[in-house]
Motif scaffolding. Structure first.
Motif, PDB file in Angstrom:
ATOM      1  N   UNK A  74       0.847  -1.178   0.000  1.00  0.00           N
ATOM      2  CA  UNK A  74       0.000   0.000   0.000  1.00  0.00           C
ATOM      3  C   UNK A  74       0.887   1.234   0.000  1.00  0.00           C
ATOM      4  N   UNK A  75       0.726   2.072  -0.984  1.00  0.00           N
ATOM      5  CA  UNK A  75       1.441   3.340  -1.036  1.00  0.00           C
ATOM      6  C   UNK A  75       0.563   4.362  -0.332  1.00  0.00           C
ATOM      7  N   UNK A  76       0.841   4.553   0.952  1.00  0.00           N
ATOM      8  CA  UNK A  76      -0.010   5.313   1.861  1.00  0.00           C
ATOM      9  C   UNK A  76      -0.380   6.682   1.292  1.00  0.00           C
ATOM     10  N   UNK A  77       0.615   7.452   0.848  1.00  0.00           N
ATOM     11  CA  UNK A  77       0.358   8.792   0.331  1.00  0.00           C
ATOM     12  C   UNK A  77      -0.536   8.788  -0.883  1.00  0.00           C
ATOM     13  N   UNK A  78      -0.281   7.868  -1.798  1.00  0.00           N
ATOM     14  CA  UNK A  78      -1.106   7.782  -3.003  1.00  0.00           C
ATOM     15  C   UNK A  78      -2.528   7.361  -2.677  1.00  0.00           C
ATOM     16  N   UNK A  79      -2.653   6.429  -1.781  1.00  0.00           N
ATOM     17  CA  UNK A  79      -3.954   5.836  -1.507  1.00  0.00           C
ATOM     18  C   UNK A  79      -4.860   6.710  -0.646  1.00  0.00           C
ATOM     19  N   UNK A  80      -4.282   7.405   0.333  1.00  0.00           N
ATOM     20  CA  UNK A  80      -5.101   8.120   1.306  1.00  0.00           C
ATOM     21  C   UNK A  80      -4.950   9.640   1.283  1.00  0.00           C
ATOM     22  N   UNK A  81      -4.122  10.199   0.417  1.00  0.00           N
ATOM     23  CA  UNK A  81      -3.804  11.630   0.438  1.00  0.00           C
ATOM     24  C   UNK A  81      -5.039  12.519   0.410  1.00  0.00           C
ATOM     25  N   UNK A  82      -5.945  12.290  -0.488  1.00  0.00           N
ATOM     26  CA  UNK A  82      -7.111  13.172  -0.617  1.00  0.00           C
ATOM     27  C   UNK A  82      -7.984  13.139   0.623  1.00  0.00           C
ATOM     28  N   UNK A  83      -8.180  11.978   1.209  1.00  0.00           N
ATOM     29  CA  UNK A  83      -8.982  11.879   2.429  1.00  0.00           C
ATOM     30  C   UNK A  83      -8.291  12.563   3.598  1.00  0.00           C
ATOM     31  N   UNK A  84      -6.977  12.372   3.727  1.00  0.00           N
ATOM     32  CA  UNK A  84      -6.237  12.961   4.833  1.00  0.00           C
ATOM     33  C   UNK A  84      -6.222  14.484   4.755  1.00  0.00           C
ATOM     34  N   UNK A  85      -6.187  15.037   3.551  1.00  0.00           N
ATOM     35  CA  UNK A  85      -6.183  16.497   3.379  1.00  0.00           C
ATOM     36  C   UNK A  85      -7.471  17.126   3.903  1.00  0.00           C
ATOM     37  N   UNK A  86      -8.544  16.376   3.960  1.00  0.00           N
ATOM     38  CA  UNK A  86      -9.831  16.906   4.401  1.00  0.00           C
ATOM     39  C   UNK A  86     -10.006  16.869   5.920  1.00  0.00           C
ATOM     40  N   UNK A  87      -9.091  16.268   6.642  1.00  0.00           N
ATOM     41  CA  UNK A  87      -9.221  16.170   8.097  1.00  0.00           C
ATOM     42  C   UNK A  87      -8.588  17.403   8.739  1.00  0.00           C
ATOM     43  N   UNK A  88      -9.390  18.200   9.453  1.00  0.00           N
ATOM     44  CA  UNK A  88      -8.835  19.405  10.075  1.00  0.00           C
ATOM     45  C   UNK A  88      -7.837  19.054  11.175  1.00  0.00           C
ATOM     46  N   UNK A  89      -6.830  19.887  11.316  1.00  0.00           N
ATOM     47  CA  UNK A  89      -5.824  19.764  12.375  1.00  0.00           C
ATOM     48  C   UNK A  89      -5.049  18.453  12.332  1.00  0.00           C
ATOM     49  N   UNK A  90      -4.899  17.874  11.158  1.00  0.00           N
ATOM     50  CA  UNK A  90      -4.100  16.658  10.998  1.00  0.00           C
ATOM     51  C   UNK A  90      -2.859  16.998  10.185  1.00  0.00           C
ATOM     52  N   UNK A  91      -1.713  16.611  10.681  1.00  0.00           N
ATOM     53  CA  UNK A  91      -0.461  16.794   9.934  1.00  0.00           C
ATOM     54  C   UNK A  91       0.039  15.426   9.511  1.00  0.00           C
ATOM     55  N   UNK A  92       0.312  15.286   8.238  1.00  0.00           N
ATOM     56  CA  UNK A  92       0.819  14.031   7.691  1.00  0.00           C
ATOM     57  C   UNK A  92       2.161  14.315   7.039  1.00  0.00           C
ATOM     58  N   UNK A  93       3.157  13.532   7.371  1.00  0.00           N
ATOM     59  CA  UNK A  93       4.495  13.709   6.811  1.00  0.00           C
ATOM     60  C   UNK A  93       4.859  12.458   6.026  1.00  0.00           C
ATOM     61  N   UNK A  94       5.036  12.621   4.727  1.00  0.00           N
ATOM     62  CA  UNK A  94       5.445  11.512   3.883  1.00  0.00           C
ATOM     63  C   UNK A  94       6.938  11.657   3.594  1.00  0.00           C
ATOM     64  N   UNK A  95       7.583  10.548   3.317  1.00  0.00           N
ATOM     65  CA  UNK A  95       9.018  10.542   3.015  1.00  0.00           C
ATOM     66  C   UNK A  95       9.823  11.098   4.189  1.00  0.00           C
ATOM     67  N   UNK A  96       9.393  10.732   5.399  1.00  0.00           N
ATOM     68  CA  UNK A  96      10.069  11.176   6.611  1.00  0.00           C
ATOM     69  C   UNK A  96      10.158  10.003   7.570  1.00  0.00           C
ATOM     70  N   UNK A  97      11.138  10.077   8.448  1.00  0.00           N
ATOM     71  CA  UNK A  97      11.346   9.009   9.425  1.00  0.00           C
ATOM     72  C   UNK A  97      11.394   9.593  10.831  1.00  0.00           C
ATOM     73  N   UNK A  98      10.757   8.907  11.758  1.00  0.00           N
ATOM     74  CA  UNK A  98      10.918   9.254  13.169  1.00  0.00           C
ATOM     75  C   UNK A  98      12.253   8.677  13.599  1.00  0.00           C
ATOM     76  N   UNK A  99      13.117   9.534  14.131  1.00  0.00           N
ATOM     77  CA  UNK A  99      14.439   9.078  14.547  1.00  0.00           C
ATOM     78  C   UNK A  99      14.532   8.886  16.055  1.00  0.00           C
TER      79      UNK A  99
END
Length: 75
Positions: free
Chosen positions: A8-33
């Protein structure tokens, strides 16, 4: 329910839905270190994040959802 095509390519699959959620930050191509626990060690109080382009920043989340995938790198 969505199809079960893997991987599942998370960004491709869910991007449009995630953009509609208020106060949600999504970071693609990033790693928690680093996961920084709060003083009681009962929740995550801070995340250190690094992007694939070298940008680094901290996040102090109210809620944390970790979505992980397996690496395609072999070696």
């Amino acid at each position: 329910m969505r199809g079960s095509a893997l991987p599942t390519h998370f960004g491709d699959r869910y991007a449009e839905e995630l953009k509609r959620i208020p106060r949600l930050s999504t970071y693609l191509h990033a790693n928690v270190t680093r996961l920084g626990l709060d003083g009681s060690a009962s929740r995550i109080g801070e995340l250190d994040v690094a992007t694939l382009t070298g940008r680094k920043f901290k996040v102090k989340p109210k809620i944390t959802v970790l979505a992980m995938g397996r690496s395609r790198l072999r070696g």
